[in-house]
Design a protein around this motif. Sequence first.
Motif, PDB file in Angstrom:
ATOM      1  N   ARG A  40     -16.778   4.446  10.182  1.00 58.65           N
ATOM      2  CA  ARG A  40     -17.216   4.935  11.484  1.00 58.65           C
ATOM      3  C   ARG A  40     -18.653   5.398  11.360  1.00 58.65           C
ATOM      4  O   ARG A  40     -19.055   5.910  10.314  1.00 58.65           O
ATOM      5  CB  ARG A  40     -16.328   6.101  11.948  1.00 58.65           C
ATOM      6  CG  ARG A  40     -14.861   5.716  12.079  1.00 58.65           C
ATOM      7  CD  ARG A  40     -13.978   6.926  12.329  1.00 58.65           C
ATOM      8  NE  ARG A  40     -13.910   7.835  11.204  1.00 58.65           N
ATOM      9  CZ  ARG A  40     -13.131   7.655  10.145  1.00 58.65           C
ATOM     10  NH1 ARG A  40     -12.373   6.577  10.047  1.00 58.65           N
ATOM     11  NH2 ARG A  40     -13.126   8.546   9.160  1.00 58.65           N
ATOM     12  N   ARG A  41     -19.430   5.270  12.409  1.00 59.96           N
ATOM     13  CA  ARG A  41     -20.828   5.677  12.411  1.00 59.96           C
ATOM     14  C   ARG A  41     -20.948   7.043  13.111  1.00 59.96           C
ATOM     15  O   ARG A  41     -20.424   7.213  14.221  1.00 59.96           O
ATOM     16  CB  ARG A  41     -21.671   4.636  13.143  1.00 59.96           C
ATOM     17  CG  ARG A  41     -23.166   4.896  13.155  1.00 59.96           C
ATOM     18  CD  ARG A  41     -23.817   4.623  11.815  1.00 59.96           C
ATOM     19  NE  ARG A  41     -23.714   3.253  11.386  1.00 59.96           N
ATOM     20  CZ  ARG A  41     -24.598   2.285  11.681  1.00 59.96           C
ATOM     21  NH1 ARG A  41     -25.642   2.543  12.449  1.00 59.96           N
ATOM     22  NH2 ARG A  41     -24.442   1.067  11.190  1.00 59.96           N
ATOM     23  N   ILE A  42     -21.600   7.973  12.466  1.00 66.97           N
ATOM     24  CA  ILE A  42     -21.868   9.270  13.069  1.00 66.97           C
ATOM     25  C   ILE A  42     -23.364   9.569  12.935  1.00 66.97           C
ATOM     26  O   ILE A  42     -24.084   8.867  12.217  1.00 66.97           O
ATOM     27  CB  ILE A  42     -21.047  10.404  12.409  1.00 66.97           C
ATOM     28  CG1 ILE A  42     -21.441  10.586  10.936  1.00 66.97           C
ATOM     29  CG2 ILE A  42     -19.558  10.148  12.547  1.00 66.97           C
ATOM     30  CD1 ILE A  42     -20.812  11.804  10.273  1.00 66.97           C
ATOM     31  N   GLU A  43     -23.820  10.604  13.624  1.00 67.91           N
ATOM     32  CA  GLU A  43     -25.192  11.063  13.478  1.00 67.91           C
ATOM     33  C   GLU A  43     -25.186  12.440  12.840  1.00 67.91           C
ATOM     34  O   GLU A  43     -24.354  13.290  13.181  1.00 67.91           O
ATOM     35  CB  GLU A  43     -25.902  11.098  14.829  1.00 67.91           C
ATOM     36  CG  GLU A  43     -26.174   9.708  15.394  1.00 67.91           C
ATOM     37  CD  GLU A  43     -27.105   9.749  16.592  1.00 67.91           C
ATOM     38  OE1 GLU A  43     -27.250  10.835  17.207  1.00 67.91           O
ATOM     39  OE2 GLU A  43     -27.685   8.697  16.900  1.00 67.91           O
ATOM     40  N   VAL A  44     -26.098  12.645  11.895  1.00 72.89           N
ATOM     41  CA  VAL A  44     -26.137  13.883  11.117  1.00 72.89           C
ATOM     42  C   VAL A  44     -27.567  14.414  11.128  1.00 72.89           C
ATOM     43  O   VAL A  44     -28.530  13.652  11.013  1.00 72.89           O
ATOM     44  CB  VAL A  44     -25.673  13.627   9.663  1.00 72.89           C
ATOM     45  CG1 VAL A  44     -25.726  14.913   8.850  1.00 72.89           C
ATOM     46  CG2 VAL A  44     -24.269  13.046   9.641  1.00 72.89           C
ATOM     47  N   GLU A  54     -22.573   6.377   7.815  1.00 70.05           N
ATOM     48  CA  GLU A  54     -21.200   5.878   7.870  1.00 70.05           C
ATOM     49  C   GLU A  54     -20.275   6.809   7.107  1.00 70.05           C
ATOM     50  O   GLU A  54     -20.637   7.329   6.050  1.00 70.05           O
ATOM     51  CB  GLU A  54     -21.117   4.478   7.255  1.00 70.05           C
ATOM     52  CG  GLU A  54     -21.693   3.381   8.117  1.00 70.05           C
ATOM     53  CD  GLU A  54     -21.380   2.007   7.562  1.00 70.05           C
ATOM     54  OE1 GLU A  54     -21.152   1.889   6.332  1.00 70.05           O
ATOM     55  OE2 GLU A  54     -21.335   1.056   8.349  1.00 70.05           O
ATOM     56  N   SER A  63     -14.927  12.748   8.618  1.00 72.11           N
ATOM     57  CA  SER A  63     -15.299  12.466  10.012  1.00 72.11           C
ATOM     58  C   SER A  63     -16.543  13.208  10.477  1.00 72.11           C
ATOM     59  O   SER A  63     -17.037  12.947  11.566  1.00 72.11           O
ATOM     60  CB  SER A  63     -14.141  12.812  10.949  1.00 72.11           C
ATOM     61  OG  SER A  63     -13.830  14.205  10.861  1.00 72.11           O
ATOM     62  N   ARG A  64     -17.067  14.126   9.648  1.00 70.89           N
ATOM     63  CA  ARG A  64     -18.203  14.943  10.099  1.00 70.89           C
ATOM     64  C   ARG A  64     -18.835  15.599   8.890  1.00 70.89           C
ATOM     65  O   ARG A  64     -18.279  15.588   7.790  1.00 70.89           O
ATOM     66  CB  ARG A  64     -17.734  16.029  11.064  1.00 70.89           C
ATOM     67  CG  ARG A  64     -16.712  16.967  10.455  1.00 70.89           C
ATOM     68  CD  ARG A  64     -16.200  18.017  11.412  1.00 70.89           C
ATOM     69  NE  ARG A  64     -15.161  18.825  10.810  1.00 70.89           N
ATOM     70  CZ  ARG A  64     -15.363  19.858  10.001  1.00 70.89           C
ATOM     71  NH1 ARG A  64     -16.604  20.202   9.690  1.00 70.89           N
ATOM     72  NH2 ARG A  64     -14.361  20.546   9.501  1.00 70.89           N
TER      73      ARG A  64
END
Length: 224
Positions: A40-44, A54, A63-64
């Motif tokens: 999954r793609r997230i922004e950090v 990812e 997930s985070r």
Amino acid sequence: MQRMSAQMQGTESLDERRQAGRKRDEQYFAARPDSPDVRRRIEVRLAGGTVPMEVSNGVFSSSRLDLGTSVLLRHAPHPPQTGDFLDLGCGWGPIALQLALLSPQAKVWAVDINERALDLTRSNAALNGAANIEPLAPDALPDSQTFDLIWSNPPIRVGKEALHRLLMTYLPRLRPAGAAYLVVQRNLGSDSLIDWLSTQLPDGWHAGKYASSKGYRVIEVTRP
């Protein structure tokens, strides 16, 4: 009988949840997680900006960005511009990437036992143009490799004995004038860990509290 049955069902449900939590822990401590690799793609928020990364199952904080790592990234001092840095227990790579982005002339060694974590760190480095990150398993790290800086959110839940072995394997690899920054939750023994490190490190080394935030301590270890 109905009340007793309901209580037993509630107890079983709690036990099942605890077992599921232990299984998740075992997965990210394992070299090859059993869970499906669903990316999954997230922004950090890293290095003063927002970056894409990812994540996947079977890796710590899948997930985070976890709170402890976030505390470390906010409170650890700015790294030197050059040198050899170690992210110990890199997971999917947020610590390694922050170090790499802040110090593009340094080499960042990202070490984890979990092969999926290493693959994620590798892909996240490429995704963000950080060619100075080297993800690798512990046994692939050269025995002679030493470090100017170590950052880590160490795996406290592996147990005290395993954690102590891990720290005393890598902290002695600090070069003269090197430093390590470890983030540990207060209610999981950060202060007792400082006391223990103070008794185990060589003469002249120092272990102490560097910062506190949101129930976590950032522990500083320095070599003279």
